[in-house]
Every structure is written in C-alpha cells, then in structure tokens.
Write an enzyme that holds these catalytic residues in place. Structure first.
Site, mmCIF file in Angstrom:
data_model
loop_
_atom_site.group_PDB
_atom_site.id
_atom_site.type_symbol
_atom_site.label_atom_id
_atom_site.label_comp_id
_atom_site.label_asym_id
_atom_site.label_seq_id
_atom_site.Cartn_x
_atom_site.Cartn_y
_atom_site.Cartn_z
ATOM 1 N N PHE A 293 0.838 -1.196 0.000
ATOM 2 C CA PHE A 293 0.000 0.000 0.000
ATOM 3 C C PHE A 293 0.876 1.250 0.000
ATOM 4 C CE2 PHE A 293 -2.663 -3.309 1.666
ATOM 5 C CZ PHE A 293 -3.924 -3.032 1.173
ATOM 6 N N CYS B 237 -6.318 15.227 0.565
ATOM 7 C CA CYS B 237 -7.560 14.851 -0.098
ATOM 8 C C CYS B 237 -8.370 16.115 -0.361
ATOM 9 C CB CYS B 237 -8.367 13.881 0.773
ATOM 10 S SG CYS B 237 -9.868 13.239 -0.029
ATOM 11 N N CYS C 285 -14.249 13.647 4.676
ATOM 12 C CA CYS C 285 -15.259 12.682 5.121
ATOM 13 C C CYS C 285 -15.097 12.411 6.612
ATOM 14 C CB CYS C 285 -15.116 11.377 4.336
ATOM 15 S SG CYS C 285 -15.263 11.600 2.545
ATOM 16 N N CYS D 6 -13.248 9.105 7.718
ATOM 17 C CA CYS D 6 -11.929 8.801 7.163
ATOM 18 C C CYS D 6 -10.996 8.309 8.268
ATOM 19 C CB CYS D 6 -11.334 10.037 6.488
ATOM 20 S SG CYS D 6 -9.748 9.717 5.705
ATOM 21 N N ASP D 7 -10.231 7.240 7.957
ATOM 22 C CA ASP D 7 -9.373 6.632 8.971
ATOM 23 C C ASP D 7 -7.895 6.953 8.762
ATOM 24 O OD1 ASP D 7 -8.864 5.154 6.733
ATOM 25 O OD2 ASP D 7 -9.472 3.221 7.561
ATOM 26 N N THR D 8 -7.579 7.989 7.983
ATOM 27 C CA THR D 8 -6.190 8.320 7.706
ATOM 28 C C THR D 8 -5.790 9.632 8.365
ATOM 29 O OG1 THR D 8 -6.287 7.195 5.573
ATOM 30 C CG2 THR D 8 -4.478 8.729 5.900
ATOM 31 N N GLU E 125 -7.442 3.280 -5.330
ATOM 32 C CA GLU E 125 -8.700 3.537 -4.640
ATOM 33 C C GLU E 125 -8.905 5.045 -4.626
ATOM 34 O OE1 GLU E 125 -8.206 1.749 -0.806
ATOM 35 O OE2 GLU E 125 -8.322 -0.296 -1.599
ATOM 36 N N HIS F 49 -9.613 -6.157 7.399
ATOM 37 C CA HIS F 49 -8.365 -5.836 8.102
ATOM 38 C C HIS F 49 -8.654 -5.351 9.524
ATOM 39 C CE1 HIS F 49 -9.829 -2.272 6.053
ATOM 40 N NE2 HIS F 49 -9.116 -1.496 6.838
#
Length: 202
Positions: A26, A32, A36, A39-41, A96, A196
C-alpha cells in the site's frame, strides 16, 4: 524533481472490495479534496518522496506483485511516471479513489468510492474506467444515487456496499444489518467488509 507527499508505505492484505484477502503493498498518499467524517487516515504528517524513494520502498515486497495506491486521494498526486515504474518492476497497479479526478491511464484496477452524487463533483472530472464501485453504506444516502453515469464503451463495474464504521459498536451493528437487508433486496450489490479491522491487522 517531482516529489510525492506520502503518508506511509506498508505491506499487508487488501481488506476491502474485490481483492479482499490479497497480499498488497500500500502506498498511501497524504491529502484529499474531500473531508469525510469517517476517514481513517491521519494526514497531519507525511514525507516528501521522490519516485526513486517510493520504488526503493516497494521493492522490498516485489514478490507479491500487487500495489494499491490509496490515500487520502491518490489521483491528486499519482502520475504516469509512477505507474510506469511500478509496471516495470512487475506490479499490478490498483487505485482507490473518490472518483472526482481523472486517474493515470495505466492503472490496472480502478476502485471508485463515491462520497456524493456525481452532480456534486467539485471538478466535474471522473476516471475514464471504473472496475468496481465501493459505496459506504451509512443508512441515510441511497446507494444508487451515488452511481456515476457510465459511458457506452464501459462495461458495468462490480458494485460493493460497505457498512460505515462509525466508531460506535451498536451503530455499526445496526448499519451492517441494514446493509445486508439492502443487498438482499438489491442483489446486484455485493457486501464488502473491512476485514483488516476484523482481523486487527494493518
């Protein structure tokens, strides 16, 4: 010299959508054009990396043959040079994206996860090809309203619904149940789970 803002590069299993369970490298880009709430980042930190830096990092796992460009929104940074270098190194390249920008022509697999109806796109752009659509099911927005119009030359993409992870276990259980019922009523959709997170792996 072109540099890329990279949040992290790591090796794990693809946890969502069509390629679930497949070993993958990855490359997570920072930044971005959308905000959102689920969002998990973490975009607060990143490092500037050259193409050579990225290729050195991913080459550690060249044996898996599969790389996923993700983010953030990878279409803001990923370019033809990066895709070509990954192909030359023997990787199948997936991306993605939220679908609001065009993606490099050489991407092998395009996953679009739209966050708003196509008419709300801030750029009016979209990828030339979509292999799978992965819609986050929040129990509020009708999944079909997020589908972009398809060109006549395009085949129908695979359709996946993924229950939104709200951080609230009770709410998540309810959304998963509603998502399953929606798919039973609309069997053209398939269920995508964040395996995951279930497996507690990166």
């Amino acid at each position: 010299m072109t540099t890329y803002r990279v949040n992290e590069i790591f090796y794990s299993l693809q946890g969502e959508g069509h390629h679930t369970g497949r070993a993958a490298v990855f490359v997570r880009f920072s930044g971005c054009n959308l905000k959102c709430p689920f969002c998990d980042t973490d975009f607060s930190s990143y490092q500037e990396m050259t193409l050579g830096n990225i290729m050195t990092a991913v080459s550690m796992w060249r044996h898996c043959g599969f790389v996923v460009l993700t983010g953030g929104e990878p279409s803001l940074q990923a370019d033809d040079a990066l895709v070509e270098a990954l192909h030359q190194a023997g990787f199948y390249v997936a991306m993605e994206t939220n679908g609001t920008h065009a993606v490099p022509q050489g991407i092998d697999w395009v996953t679009v996860s739209p966050k708003s109806p196509p008419s709300d796109s801030p750029t009016g752009e979209r990828p030339e090809r979509i292999n799978e659509l992965k819609v986050i099911f929040d129990g509020k927005t009708a999944p079909h309203s997020l589908l972009p119009p398809l060109r006549e030359s395009e085949g129908a993409p695979l359709l996946y619904l993924q229950p939104c992870d709200t951080g609230n276990p009770e709410r998540n259980t309810l959304l998963t149940s509603q998502c399953v019922e929606y798919i039973k009523e609309h069997p053209e959709w398939r269920l995508s789970l964040q395996t995951h997170k279930i497996l507690q792996i990166r």
